[in-house]
Scaffold this active site. Structure first.
Site: not given
Ligand code: IMP
Ligand code: MG
Length: 178
Positions: A102, A106, A162, A155, A168, A48, A134
């Site tokens: 990162e 989340d 992704d 989301f 991505r 990610g 978040k």
């Protein structure tokens, strides 16, 4: 409003590329000021964070290293709780300033797991830099040190993130249409 369809879901434009880039530059300025003289080692978490790490490092102007690890933690659109081991760290991080890079924090589960695995290797300190945060989803007792963008609990895909492996490559960030 720009829209994309990925697999079975529709997404709409949420954060434009220019805004993402500006926020990454701001984050890099903070890192350059805070970590000057510390020769940090950035540890980017694949897959990610690949775009964020690349763009971030273009603006980091202090002596530093970057390396990449892999951790599998996400299936579909909800966090799975059983995480795999951190793979691929060959560098010695003992007594080093580590910056975990990162894509998104989340629930905080992944970051907590990463920190506990790195702590065993006795770094001097561990900082967390994340593209997205978040805050309302956070359940673990951790706080990212460097956040490019805070977002609500939707989301999202794009800029490295992704949906089941796809999306991505998008330059902008899109959020799911409910
Ligand atoms: P956490 O362990 O709950 O903090 O989740 C972290 C991981 O879940 C991230 O590294 C992402 O891979 C994934 N993730 C969390 N939210 C999203 C999202 O909105 N879109 C795509 N991936 C996400
Ligand atoms: Mg991830």
């Amino acid at each position: 409003m720009k829209k994309v369809r990925i697999l079975d879901k529709d997404f709409e434009l949420f954060i434009e590329a220019d805004t993402i880039q500006e926020s990454i530059k701001r984050l890099a300025v903070n890192i350059n000021n805070d970590l000057k003289g510390k020769n940090p080692i950035f540890i980017a978490v694949l897959n990610g964070s690949f775009m964020f790490a690349g763009d971030l490092m273009k603006h980091v102007n202090i002596p530093s290293e970057i390396t990449f690890v892999r951790i599998a933690s996400y299936k579909g659109i909800s966090s799975t709780l059983d995480l795999k081991e951190v793979l691929g760290l060959n560098e010695d991080i003992k007594d080093r300033t580590v910056v975990i890079v990162e894509d998104i924090v989340d629930t905080g589960h992944t970051i907590e797991k990463l920190i506990s695995q790195f702590e065993v290797l006795e770094p001097k300190e561990i900082k967390i830099a994340t593209l997205l945060f978040k805050p309302k989803a956070l359940i673990k007792d951790i706080k990212p040190d460097y956040v490019a963008l805070e977002i609500p609990n939707d989301f999202i895909v794009g800029f490295g993130l992704d949906y089941d492996g796809f999306g991505r490559n998008l330059q902008d960030i899109y959020k799911i249409k409910m």
